[in-house]
Scaffold this motif. Structure first.
Motif, PDB file in Angstrom:
ATOM      1  N   LYS A  61       0.831  -1.201   0.000  1.00 40.46           N
ATOM      2  CA  LYS A  61       0.000   0.000   0.000  1.00 40.46           C
ATOM      3  C   LYS A  61       0.869   1.256   0.000  1.00 40.46           C
ATOM      4  O   LYS A  61       0.513   2.261  -0.621  1.00 40.46           O
ATOM      5  CB  LYS A  61      -0.926   0.004   1.218  1.00 40.46           C
ATOM      6  N   THR A  62       1.992   1.197   0.686  1.00 40.18           N
ATOM      7  CA  THR A  62       2.891   2.351   0.718  1.00 40.18           C
ATOM      8  C   THR A  62       3.316   2.743  -0.689  1.00 40.18           C
ATOM      9  O   THR A  62       3.311   3.925  -1.060  1.00 40.18           O
ATOM     10  CB  THR A  62       4.129   2.048   1.573  1.00 40.18           C
ATOM     11  N   GLU A  63       3.654   1.745  -1.488  1.00 44.75           N
ATOM     12  CA  GLU A  63       4.071   2.014  -2.865  1.00 44.75           C
ATOM     13  C   GLU A  63       2.917   2.602  -3.673  1.00 44.75           C
ATOM     14  O   GLU A  63       3.101   3.528  -4.474  1.00 44.75           O
ATOM     15  CB  GLU A  63       4.561   0.727  -3.519  1.00 44.75           C
ATOM     16  N   LEU A  64       1.702   2.075  -3.461  1.00 39.76           N
ATOM     17  CA  LEU A  64       0.542   2.598  -4.181  1.00 39.76           C
ATOM     18  C   LEU A  64       0.267   4.047  -3.811  1.00 39.76           C
ATOM     19  O   LEU A  64       0.070   4.896  -4.697  1.00 39.76           O
ATOM     20  CB  LEU A  64      -0.693   1.750  -3.869  1.00 39.76           C
ATOM     21  N   PHE A  65       0.237   4.360  -2.530  1.00 38.60           N
ATOM     22  CA  PHE A  65      -0.082   5.727  -2.129  1.00 38.60           C
ATOM     23  C   PHE A  65       1.003   6.707  -2.568  1.00 38.60           C
ATOM     24  O   PHE A  65       0.708   7.869  -2.900  1.00 38.60           O
ATOM     25  CB  PHE A  65      -0.314   5.799  -0.617  1.00 38.60           C
ATOM     26  N   GLU A  66       2.244   6.250  -2.595  1.00 36.94           N
ATOM     27  CA  GLU A  66       3.318   7.106  -3.110  1.00 36.94           C
ATOM     28  C   GLU A  66       3.086   7.383  -4.589  1.00 36.94           C
ATOM     29  O   GLU A  66       3.246   8.518  -5.060  1.00 36.94           O
ATOM     30  CB  GLU A  66       4.673   6.440  -2.889  1.00 36.94           C
ATOM     31  N   ALA A  67       2.702   6.354  -5.341  1.00 39.51           N
ATOM     32  CA  ALA A  67       2.413   6.530  -6.769  1.00 39.51           C
ATOM     33  C   ALA A  67       1.244   7.488  -6.971  1.00 39.51           C
ATOM     34  O   ALA A  67       1.234   8.290  -7.916  1.00 39.51           O
ATOM     35  CB  ALA A  67       2.103   5.181  -7.413  1.00 39.51           C
ATOM     36  N   ALA A  68       0.264   7.428  -6.076  1.00 38.20           N
ATOM     37  CA  ALA A  68      -0.893   8.313  -6.180  1.00 38.20           C
ATOM     38  C   ALA A  68      -0.489   9.770  -5.969  1.00 38.20           C
ATOM     39  O   ALA A  68      -0.972  10.669  -6.668  1.00 38.20           O
ATOM     40  CB  ALA A  68      -1.951   7.907  -5.157  1.00 38.20           C
ATOM     41  N   VAL A  69       0.390  10.020  -5.013  1.00 37.45           N
ATOM     42  CA  VAL A  69       0.860  11.387  -4.761  1.00 37.45           C
ATOM     43  C   VAL A  69       1.652  11.900  -5.957  1.00 37.45           C
ATOM     44  O   VAL A  69       1.448  13.028  -6.420  1.00 37.45           O
ATOM     45  CB  VAL A  69       1.712  11.451  -3.483  1.00 37.45           C
ATOM     46  N   VAL A  70       2.561  11.080  -6.466  1.00 35.54           N
ATOM     47  CA  VAL A  70       3.365  11.480  -7.623  1.00 35.54           C
ATOM     48  C   VAL A  70       2.461  11.787  -8.813  1.00 35.54           C
ATOM     49  O   VAL A  70       2.665  12.757  -9.552  1.00 35.54           O
ATOM     50  CB  VAL A  70       4.392  10.386  -7.968  1.00 35.54           C
ATOM     51  N   ASP A  71       1.445  10.957  -9.018  1.00 35.84           N
ATOM     52  CA  ASP A  71       0.505  11.150 -10.115  1.00 35.84           C
ATOM     53  C   ASP A  71      -0.222  12.487  -9.970  1.00 35.84           C
ATOM     54  O   ASP A  71      -0.368  13.244 -10.942  1.00 35.84           O
ATOM     55  CB  ASP A  71      -0.494   9.998 -10.128  1.00 35.84           C
ATOM     56  N   ALA A  72      -0.682  12.798  -8.764  1.00 38.99           N
ATOM     57  CA  ALA A  72      -1.394  14.054  -8.530  1.00 38.99           C
ATOM     58  C   ALA A  72      -0.487  15.262  -8.743  1.00 38.99           C
ATOM     59  O   ALA A  72      -0.885  16.256  -9.370  1.00 38.99           O
ATOM     60  CB  ALA A  72      -1.964  14.070  -7.108  1.00 38.99           C
ATOM     61  N   LEU A  73       0.745  15.178  -8.250  1.00 34.11           N
ATOM     62  CA  LEU A  73       1.665  16.307  -8.401  1.00 34.11           C
ATOM     63  C   LEU A  73       2.050  16.514  -9.859  1.00 34.11           C
ATOM     64  O   LEU A  73       2.246  17.649 -10.303  1.00 34.11           O
ATOM     65  CB  LEU A  73       2.910  16.075  -7.545  1.00 34.11           C
ATOM     66  N   GLU A  74       2.166  15.429 -10.610  1.00 33.89           N
ATOM     67  CA  GLU A  74       2.483  15.553 -12.030  1.00 33.89           C
ATOM     68  C   GLU A  74       1.305  16.197 -12.770  1.00 33.89           C
ATOM     69  O   GLU A  74       1.507  17.047 -13.649  1.00 33.89           O
ATOM     70  CB  GLU A  74       2.804  14.189 -12.629  1.00 33.89           C
ATOM     71  N   GLU A  75       0.093  15.813 -12.419  1.00 30.48           N
ATOM     72  CA  GLU A  75      -1.077  16.447 -13.041  1.00 30.48           C
ATOM     73  C   GLU A  75      -1.115  17.934 -12.710  1.00 30.48           C
ATOM     74  O   GLU A  75      -1.422  18.771 -13.572  1.00 30.48           O
ATOM     75  CB  GLU A  75      -2.357  15.777 -12.562  1.00 30.48           C
ATOM     76  N   PHE A  76      -0.793  18.264 -11.479  1.00 25.60           N
ATOM     77  CA  PHE A  76      -0.736  19.659 -11.057  1.00 25.60           C
ATOM     78  C   PHE A  76       0.263  20.420 -11.920  1.00 25.60           C
ATOM     79  O   PHE A  76      -0.029  21.508 -12.446  1.00 25.60           O
ATOM     80  CB  PHE A  76      -0.337  19.702  -9.586  1.00 25.60           C
ATOM     81  N   GLY A  77       1.452  19.843 -12.099  1.00 22.40           N
ATOM     82  CA  GLY A  77       2.469  20.490 -12.910  1.00 22.40           C
ATOM     83  C   GLY A  77       2.054  20.627 -14.365  1.00 22.40           C
ATOM     84  O   GLY A  77       2.321  21.650 -15.017  1.00 22.40           O
ATOM     85  N   GLN A  78       1.391  19.614 -14.904  1.00 22.33           N
ATOM     86  CA  GLN A  78       0.932  19.675 -16.285  1.00 22.33           C
ATOM     87  C   GLN A  78      -0.110  20.768 -16.480  1.00 22.33           C
ATOM     88  O   GLN A  78      -0.123  21.468 -17.507  1.00 22.33           O
ATOM     89  CB  GLN A  78       0.365  18.318 -16.704  1.00 22.33           C
ATOM     90  N   ASN A  79      -0.991  20.926 -15.493  1.00 20.72           N
ATOM     91  CA  ASN A  79      -1.978  22.008 -15.564  1.00 20.72           C
ATOM     92  C   ASN A  79      -1.294  23.368 -15.640  1.00 20.72           C
ATOM     93  O   ASN A  79      -1.711  24.252 -16.395  1.00 20.72           O
ATOM     94  CB  ASN A  79      -2.894  21.961 -14.330  1.00 20.72           C
ATOM     95  N   PHE A  80      -0.235  23.531 -14.845  1.00 22.38           N
ATOM     96  CA  PHE A  80       0.507  24.786 -14.883  1.00 22.38           C
ATOM     97  C   PHE A  80       1.151  24.990 -16.252  1.00 22.38           C
ATOM     98  O   PHE A  80       1.130  26.093 -16.798  1.00 22.38           O
ATOM     99  CB  PHE A  80       1.589  24.784 -13.794  1.00 22.38           C
ATOM    100  N   ASP A  81       1.747  23.945 -16.797  1.00 20.73           N
ATOM    101  CA  ASP A  81       2.386  24.062 -18.109  1.00 20.73           C
ATOM    102  C   ASP A  81       1.382  24.521 -19.160  1.00 20.73           C
ATOM    103  O   ASP A  81       1.691  25.364 -20.015  1.00 20.73           O
ATOM    104  CB  ASP A  81       2.988  22.715 -18.523  1.00 20.73           C
ATOM    105  N   GLU A  82       0.171  23.959 -19.100  1.00 20.74           N
ATOM    106  CA  GLU A  82      -0.855  24.306 -20.075  1.00 20.74           C
ATOM    107  C   GLU A  82      -1.302  25.754 -19.939  1.00 20.74           C
ATOM    108  O   GLU A  82      -1.498  26.456 -20.934  1.00 20.74           O
ATOM    109  CB  GLU A  82      -2.062  23.379 -19.915  1.00 20.74           C
ATOM    110  N   ARG A  83      -1.463  26.202 -18.716  1.00 20.17           N
ATOM    111  CA  ARG A  83      -1.974  27.550 -18.485  1.00 20.17           C
ATOM    112  C   ARG A  83      -0.919  28.634 -18.680  1.00 20.17           C
ATOM    113  O   ARG A  83      -1.258  29.756 -19.060  1.00 20.17           O
ATOM    114  CB  ARG A  83      -2.540  27.660 -17.066  1.00 20.17           C
ATOM    115  N   LEU A  84       0.344  28.317 -18.400  1.00 25.08           N
ATOM    116  CA  LEU A  84       1.373  29.361 -18.362  1.00 25.08           C
ATOM    117  C   LEU A  84       2.298  29.350 -19.574  1.00 25.08           C
ATOM    118  O   LEU A  84       3.315  30.041 -19.591  1.00 25.08           O
ATOM    119  CB  LEU A  84       2.200  29.217 -17.078  1.00 25.08           C
ATOM    120  N   THR A  85       1.947  28.586 -20.594  1.00 24.17           N
ATOM    121  CA  THR A  85       2.741  28.558 -21.820  1.00 24.17           C
ATOM    122  C   THR A  85       2.851  29.960 -22.411  1.00 24.17           C
ATOM    123  O   THR A  85       1.860  30.682 -22.521  1.00 24.17           O
ATOM    124  CB  THR A  85       2.101  27.614 -22.857  1.00 24.17           C
TER     125      THR A  85
END
Length: 218
Positions: A61-85
């Motif tokens: 479960k530790t590995e899964l929840f870590e993957a979930a956090v990384v996934d969310a932070l990457e989506e957050f970063g992608q949203n910024f890339d899209e908006r701030l291009t």
């Protein structure tokens, strides 16, 4: 939900979808309660996958929840890339990032709850928002826009302040989030060495006129 190149055959596509479903379930749990004590069976049921499928993708479960956090932070970063291009000024990128984060507490509450609960441990990660923030800080330091400083120290200050803003948006919904974000962005720019009048103006520039970031997959 962050994406990558699609798998090339049916088996790989099904396997990838199962993994995405498990990560989605873990993100939901983190956003709702932050409690990672849910059983693997409960996680699998929420993801609508078989119990045995869990161990085809994660060792714990530790590995899964870590993957979930990384996934969310990457989506957050992608949203910024899209908006701030198209924005080249590192100071404007920092200020706009704070202002968009305040708004995403309303538009992307699940994503921002994950950031709120788990972001502190990822301020210095090499993915997601941290990688992009470090890039902008280094550009500002190299160009002379920001006062020379250790990028890691500057990233710590920037990340901690951003997480405090996110916490405030959820803890004090009665406050004007946009106004708070603008004022905080101005304070951060001054902390980075931007002159007072300049910081005041940059923090209040119109945000990019583009479509709202895509709603994460459910």
């Amino acid at each position: 939900m962050s994406t990558s190149a699609p798998p090339s055959n049916r088996f790989e596509r099904r396997r990838a979808e199962t993994r995405r479903a498990l990560v989605r379930a873990a993100r939901q749990i983190l956003a709702e309660t932050g409690d990672t004590s849910a059983s693997i069976q409960a996680i699998a049921e929420r993801a609508d996958v078989g119990f045995g499928s869990f161990y085809n993708h994660f060792e714990s479960k530790t590995e899964l929840f870590e993957a979930a956090v990384v996934d969310a932070l990457e989506e957050f970063g992608q949203n910024f890339d899209e908006r701030l291009t198209g924005i080249d000024d590192p100071a404007e990128l920092v200020a706009a990032g704070f202002r968009l984060s305040a708004r995403m507490a309303d538009s992307h509450p699940e994503l921002m709850q994950v950031l709120r609960r788990r972001g502190m441990g990822h301020i210095h990660s090499d993915n997601g928002l941290a990688r992009r923030a470090l890039r902008d800080l280094e550009a500002g330091l190299t160009s002379g826009r920001f006062t020379p400083a250790d990028p890691a120290v500057a990233l710590t200050a920037l990340g901690g302040t951003l997480l405090s803003l996110v916490e405030m948006r959820f803890a004090r919904p009665d406050l004007d989030g946009d106004e708070a974000a603008v004022n905080l962005a101005e304070m951060v720019l001054r902390m980075l060495g931007v002159p007072q009048d300049d910081a005041h103006e940059v923090a209040r520039r119109p945000l990019p006129d583009s479509a709202s970031p895509a709603t994460p997959a459910r």
